[in-house]
Design an enzyme around this catalytic site. Sequence first.
Site, PDB file in Angstrom:
ATOM      1  N   LYS A  64      -9.723   2.492  10.960  1.00  0.00           N
ATOM      2  CA  LYS A  64      -9.827   2.355   9.506  1.00  0.00           C
ATOM      3  C   LYS A  64      -9.323   0.964   9.141  1.00  0.00           C
ATOM      4  O   LYS A  64      -8.126   0.717   9.045  1.00  0.00           O
ATOM      5  CB  LYS A  64      -9.009   3.424   8.781  1.00  0.00           C
ATOM      6  CG  LYS A  64      -9.165   3.377   7.258  1.00  0.00           C
ATOM      7  CD  LYS A  64      -8.354   4.466   6.582  1.00  0.00           C
ATOM      8  CE  LYS A  64      -8.555   4.430   5.075  1.00  0.00           C
ATOM      9  NZ  LYS A  64      -8.080   3.151   4.486  1.00  0.00           N
ATOM     10  N   CYS A 119      18.667 -31.656  -2.870  1.00  0.00           N
ATOM     11  CA  CYS A 119      18.913 -32.899  -3.613  1.00  0.00           C
ATOM     12  C   CYS A 119      19.546 -32.683  -4.979  1.00  0.00           C
ATOM     13  O   CYS A 119      19.959 -33.642  -5.631  1.00  0.00           O
ATOM     14  CB  CYS A 119      17.610 -33.678  -3.775  1.00  0.00           C
ATOM     15  SG  CYS A 119      16.391 -32.859  -4.837  1.00  0.00           S
ATOM     16  N   ASP A 148       0.808  -1.216   0.000  1.00  0.00           N
ATOM     17  CA  ASP A 148       0.000   0.000   0.000  1.00  0.00           C
ATOM     18  C   ASP A 148       0.842   1.268   0.000  1.00  0.00           C
ATOM     19  O   ASP A 148       0.518   2.247  -0.680  1.00  0.00           O
ATOM     20  CB  ASP A 148      -0.918   0.018   1.230  1.00  0.00           C
ATOM     21  CG  ASP A 148      -2.062  -0.967   1.091  1.00  0.00           C
ATOM     22  OD1 ASP A 148      -2.208  -1.552   0.001  1.00  0.00           O
ATOM     23  OD2 ASP A 148      -2.794  -1.160   2.073  1.00  0.00           O
TER      24      ASP A 148
END
EC number: 6.5.1.2
Length: 673
Positions: free
Chosen positions: A117, A398, A41
């Site tokens: 808010k 691996c 944001d």
Amino acid sequence: MSEPSRLIVGVDVEKRIAELTAEVKRLNDLYYGTGDSPLPDADYDALKDELAALVAEHPELEPADSPLGKVNAPAELTGPTIRHARPMLSLAKATSEEQIRTFCGRFAGQVFRVSEKLDGLSLSVVYVDGKLDYVATRGTGTVGELVTEKVRHVIPGLPTEISAPGRVEVRGEAVMLRSVWAAYNEAHPDRTLTNPRSGAAGTLVLKDPEAAAKAKRLLRFFAFGADRHGAAVEIPAGFEPVAQYVCASAEEVLDAIHEIGGRRDGLDYDIDGAVVRLHEPAAFDAAGFNSAEPRGAIAFKYPPEEKLTTLLSVEWPVGKIGRVPPRAKVAPVFVGGVTVENITLHNPRLIRERDLRIGDTVAVVRRGDVIPFAGRSLPERRDGSEVEIVPPTHCPSCGSELEVRGTGEERWCVNLQCPAQATRRLMHWASRQAADMEGVGDTWIEKLAEDGVLKRRSDFYDLTVEQLLGYERMGEVSAKNMIDSIASSKGMGLRRALIGLAIPMASEGTAKRLCLAGYERIEDIAAATVEDLVAIRDIGPKVAESIVAFFARAEVQEEIAALRERGVNLDVLAEDRPVDAAAAGDSPLKGKSVVITGAFTDPRSGAKISRPDVTRLVEQAAATTASSVSANTDYLLAGDNVGAAKIGKAEKLGVTVVNQDELWRWLAEAGVI
């Protein structure tokens, strides 16, 4: 050459305004279309603030399609829509105490209301004569998208009835709790949600809300106001109101803002600010509004909890189901109340889009208990020594080649024998939803795996009490409980075995559908082709291909044989099997497509019965279920508290509505209950 007035420190202002306009609109479409955005944001706000500042200096350069002065919204709404009785507007933003004092000064002598808010998705919930009529998103501000049926699934606490006559509209915010978000990401590491806000928005754009509900991707609704026919009224009983304070002066308003900000980390939901508005409805209405914002309210935005530090290195650990996420080490920094040394970078795409590099100065963000992450870097601080972050091509554990999946470009190890994954797979097999080895804890699984005693799932069934007693701190009672728990798990059946095998892309729902499709033994599924599996309702090509590829592996076939040798039941259980077509007789449900809605009560016990349990019973009666009413639906099976919209749609399409009394009678005739 550009005009001098259109140049600022060598920047072509007109070009920059065009770039910012396009980027803000792109981010709006991403967020409101998919529920997610590549930027946090704060970064989005910074872009929009930069655009607003440039347009304020050069108003003649503002393009016709500018996102300024408009409600944040996608370019177009894709679903059914409805016009709001009153516009649902955005709020003007304040980031300083002086701006709040200026706002309060414009309304001297008035009383103010300060509330949290919430960082979620605004909704309008409308009732007519006490019955839920519809739920709509904010949308464009004047027109919202209808999400009534989605909300029924993903906001379980939303009242379907209220005690009020006439038309009542309740407005509020749908949020995903931090605890729900964390639990969902833990259970779905292959498709994590970026943050709770994106989780809330994304949930309401999903095409299958019932599946979201089953996956515990649930939301919570907080109401911040209500009106009847345009006049403000008390928020009806049954709603959870947003926390708020009534204040008589600017200083009291600021105290309330600080009070809310001081406790936000202790909340189970995200708030990104405090809303200040005129308390009296008449005063608020009299203040009026502009094209996108009411003049009688303003939002104070709290700064993100972030601190600057240096990104030192990046590691790529292998997760329990093969995901290889980036984990970064940073120079220790005190942020959000703790000293942070490790952060997440989310995924390779985000690293690329934010241009993060080893050696960068980065803003570390920590909100509450959320894992700290790099919100952004500061390229202007680079000295040339920074190193590009290159995702691995082979598994760090691996060495096998990694697959790239999804929009996040995540790396996955698909080697089932990868040592880093083995222990987690053993834990998953023993978990409640699979073999349900209640007496076997993760700590002991890890210890036995480290010692080489447990290498694959079938090894559980070779353990003995005597073997376990050789371990320090393992008593005879604990050892016996563990062995008894393992022995009892042998009756797990086909559905739980499919879950325990952790087949890539195959969910618990997939396991259920395979059983209901008539597969009797796990070997039958292993022999199925992609074409066979795609023919099953709700199993798509990608899932089918993944199942076929999984069972084609030699090590999987060997493990199935080993489990069989040890007496583990890998055949379908009666509880997971559909009722035989002949046994279903002439039941009206046999072969029909149905949609289930509303709340149901078990006629045998009088207790509430969950939607998944009703679905299982209906499918056992040889019916197929769908999530929404269409022209292909035969019956709408309606429990209590069903909205008028779904009933109306069924009637419009000529779909027969069946109440639960009739449904229970049909299920009894089919021999299901």
